[in-house]
Design a protein around this motif. Sequence first.
Motif, mmCIF file in Angstrom:
data_model
loop_
_atom_site.group_PDB
_atom_site.id
_atom_site.type_symbol
_atom_site.label_atom_id
_atom_site.label_comp_id
_atom_site.label_asym_id
_atom_site.label_seq_id
_atom_site.Cartn_x
_atom_site.Cartn_y
_atom_site.Cartn_z
ATOM 1 N N ASP A 87 47.876 20.940 41.849
ATOM 2 C CA ASP A 87 46.497 20.577 42.124
ATOM 3 C C ASP A 87 45.584 21.772 41.856
ATOM 4 O OD1 ASP A 87 47.053 22.227 44.258
ATOM 5 O OD2 ASP A 87 46.854 20.681 45.785
ATOM 6 N N SER A 88 44.310 21.610 42.126
ATOM 7 C CA SER A 88 43.358 22.676 41.802
ATOM 8 C C SER A 88 43.574 23.914 42.662
ATOM 9 C CB SER A 88 41.927 22.172 41.946
ATOM 10 O OG SER A 88 41.675 21.800 43.290
ATOM 11 N N TYR A 89 44.014 23.736 43.900
ATOM 12 C CA TYR A 89 44.261 24.896 44.750
ATOM 13 C C TYR A 89 45.437 25.703 44.226
ATOM 14 C CZ TYR A 89 44.186 27.669 49.015
ATOM 15 O OH TYR A 89 44.069 28.705 49.911
ATOM 16 N N MET A 90 46.466 25.016 43.734
ATOM 17 C CA MET A 90 47.635 25.716 43.180
ATOM 18 C C MET A 90 47.268 26.489 41.917
ATOM 19 S SD MET A 90 50.806 23.134 43.469
ATOM 20 C CE MET A 90 51.107 22.227 44.956
ATOM 21 N N THR A 91 46.503 25.885 41.054
ATOM 22 C CA THR A 91 46.123 26.596 39.832
ATOM 23 C C THR A 91 45.179 27.760 40.146
ATOM 24 O OG1 THR A 91 44.374 24.982 39.411
ATOM 25 C CG2 THR A 91 46.493 24.622 38.308
ATOM 26 N N GLY A 92 44.314 27.574 41.136
ATOM 27 C CA GLY A 92 43.475 28.683 41.576
ATOM 28 C C GLY A 92 44.306 29.799 42.191
ATOM 29 N N PHE A 93 45.320 29.415 42.938
ATOM 30 C CA PHE A 93 46.245 30.388 43.511
ATOM 31 C C PHE A 93 46.962 31.153 42.408
ATOM 32 C CE2 PHE A 93 50.725 30.856 45.221
ATOM 33 C CZ PHE A 93 50.474 32.028 45.908
ATOM 34 N N GLY A 94 47.372 30.453 41.355
ATOM 35 C CA GLY A 94 47.989 31.128 40.209
ATOM 36 C C GLY A 94 47.020 32.094 39.543
ATOM 37 N N GLY A 95 45.760 31.699 39.430
ATOM 38 C CA GLY A 95 44.760 32.575 38.842
ATOM 39 C C GLY A 95 44.500 33.818 39.670
ATOM 40 N N VAL A 96 44.443 33.662 40.981
ATOM 41 C CA VAL A 96 44.250 34.820 41.855
ATOM 42 C C VAL A 96 45.477 35.724 41.797
ATOM 43 C CG1 VAL A 96 43.935 35.544 44.261
ATOM 44 C CG2 VAL A 96 42.609 33.647 43.339
ATOM 45 N N ASN A 97 46.658 35.131 41.674
ATOM 46 C CA ASN A 97 47.873 35.939 41.553
ATOM 47 C C ASN A 97 47.874 36.723 40.238
ATOM 48 O OD1 ASN A 97 50.266 36.680 42.970
ATOM 49 N ND2 ASN A 97 51.443 35.578 41.421
ATOM 50 N N VAL A 98 47.324 36.145 39.181
ATOM 51 C CA VAL A 98 47.181 36.866 37.913
ATOM 52 C C VAL A 98 46.234 38.053 38.093
ATOM 53 C CG1 VAL A 98 46.167 36.687 35.602
ATOM 54 C CG2 VAL A 98 47.756 34.948 36.391
ATOM 55 N N LEU A 99 45.145 37.834 38.779
ATOM 56 C CA LEU A 99 44.199 38.927 39.046
ATOM 57 C C LEU A 99 44.860 40.035 39.864
ATOM 58 C CD1 LEU A 99 41.267 39.969 38.875
ATOM 59 C CD2 LEU A 99 40.831 38.710 40.985
ATOM 60 N N LEU A 100 45.609 39.646 40.884
ATOM 61 C CA LEU A 100 46.334 40.625 41.695
ATOM 62 C C LEU A 100 47.337 41.398 40.847
ATOM 63 C CD1 LEU A 100 47.109 41.818 44.503
ATOM 64 C CD2 LEU A 100 48.751 39.931 44.677
ATOM 65 N N ALA A 101 48.081 40.700 40.005
ATOM 66 C CA ALA A 101 49.072 41.360 39.152
ATOM 67 C C ALA A 101 48.414 42.319 38.168
ATOM 68 C CB ALA A 101 49.899 40.316 38.395
ATOM 69 N N ALA A 102 47.265 41.945 37.619
ATOM 70 C CA ALA A 102 46.572 42.825 36.674
ATOM 71 C C ALA A 102 46.101 44.103 37.361
ATOM 72 C CB ALA A 102 45.383 42.090 36.051
ATOM 73 N N VAL A 103 45.536 43.971 38.544
ATOM 74 C CA VAL A 103 45.077 45.152 39.285
ATOM 75 C C VAL A 103 46.263 46.037 39.652
ATOM 76 C CG1 VAL A 103 44.017 45.897 41.455
ATOM 77 C CG2 VAL A 103 42.972 44.070 40.117
ATOM 78 N N LEU A 104 47.332 45.430 40.140
ATOM 79 C CA LEU A 104 48.517 46.211 40.510
ATOM 80 C C LEU A 104 49.129 46.913 39.306
ATOM 81 C CD1 LEU A 104 50.299 43.828 43.036
ATOM 82 C CD2 LEU A 104 49.169 46.000 43.540
ATOM 83 N N PHE A 105 49.199 46.218 38.167
ATOM 84 C CA PHE A 105 49.776 46.826 36.973
ATOM 85 C C PHE A 105 48.945 48.022 36.523
ATOM 86 C CE2 PHE A 105 50.935 47.172 32.473
ATOM 87 C CZ PHE A 105 52.310 47.154 32.575
ATOM 88 N N PHE A 106 47.641 47.888 36.573
ATOM 89 C CA PHE A 106 46.775 48.999 36.198
ATOM 90 C C PHE A 106 46.950 50.180 37.158
ATOM 91 C CE2 PHE A 106 42.682 51.252 36.200
ATOM 92 C CZ PHE A 106 42.646 51.617 34.870
ATOM 93 N N LEU A 107 47.008 49.912 38.451
ATOM 94 C CA LEU A 107 47.184 50.980 39.434
ATOM 95 C C LEU A 107 48.551 51.652 39.308
ATOM 96 C CD1 LEU A 107 45.534 49.383 42.591
ATOM 97 C CD2 LEU A 107 44.604 51.163 41.093
ATOM 98 N N PHE A 108 49.596 50.852 39.102
ATOM 99 C CA PHE A 108 50.925 51.428 38.902
ATOM 100 C C PHE A 108 50.984 52.215 37.600
ATOM 101 C CE2 PHE A 108 52.860 47.917 41.676
ATOM 102 C CZ PHE A 108 52.832 48.718 42.804
ATOM 103 N N SER A 109 50.243 51.773 36.597
ATOM 104 C CA SER A 109 50.195 52.512 35.336
ATOM 105 C C SER A 109 49.576 53.888 35.543
ATOM 106 C CB SER A 109 49.392 51.739 34.293
ATOM 107 O OG SER A 109 50.057 50.564 33.921
ATOM 108 N N LEU A 110 48.500 53.930 36.291
ATOM 109 C CA LEU A 110 47.864 55.220 36.571
ATOM 110 C C LEU A 110 48.787 56.126 37.381
ATOM 111 C CD1 LEU A 110 44.203 54.138 37.444
ATOM 112 C CD2 LEU A 110 45.054 55.125 35.301
ATOM 113 N N ALA A 111 49.530 55.546 38.290
ATOM 114 C CA ALA A 111 50.418 56.346 39.136
ATOM 115 C C ALA A 111 51.662 56.820 38.397
ATOM 116 C CB ALA A 111 50.825 55.533 40.366
ATOM 117 N N LEU A 112 52.163 56.030 37.458
ATOM 118 C CA LEU A 112 53.446 56.341 36.823
ATOM 119 C C LEU A 112 53.343 56.989 35.446
ATOM 120 C CD1 LEU A 112 55.422 53.115 37.763
ATOM 121 C CD2 LEU A 112 55.798 55.410 38.650
ATOM 122 N N LYS A 113 52.174 57.018 34.860
ATOM 123 C CA LYS A 113 52.114 57.523 33.488
ATOM 124 C C LYS A 113 52.453 59.002 33.379
ATOM 125 C CE LYS A 113 47.166 58.237 32.886
ATOM 126 N NZ LYS A 113 46.036 57.759 32.097
#
Length: 124
Positions: A87-113
């Motif tokens: 449903d729309s809440y699930m797809t929105g949840f997936g979208g927010v999880n994508v946003l969370l993953a992008a922010v985390l990946f960028f932060l981990f990239s800065l920490a690990l590079k």
Amino acid sequence: MFTSIYELFLGQNNDPIYVDEIFTPVGTMTLLVVLGVAVVFYVALGRWKPVFHRILHWAIALVGTLIFAYAYAVWYAKDRTGADDADSYMTGFGGVNVLLAAVLFFLFSLALKNASIFAKRTPF
């Protein structure tokens, strides 16, 4: 922690199963997978050969992680709620999880590079 992040963007759902059974496991798995991909990119591949150090390789790792984040969030929500279709809440949840993953990946990239030999300047 993850409940606050997801509800900030999605709002509260009338179904308490999201708060009780979905938000925390999905957020934790997303965090672990993003950390794992970043460690593999910077520590394993970034020290192995001067091949995987370009922005394109970083973008491929990021996109793969984001695809996983969306698919896992929607799949897990469908599995726990017993819904046949997303449903729309699930797809929105997936979208927010994508946003969370992008922010985390960028932060981990800065920490690990700095742990990398060849990818010290990736993503910048």
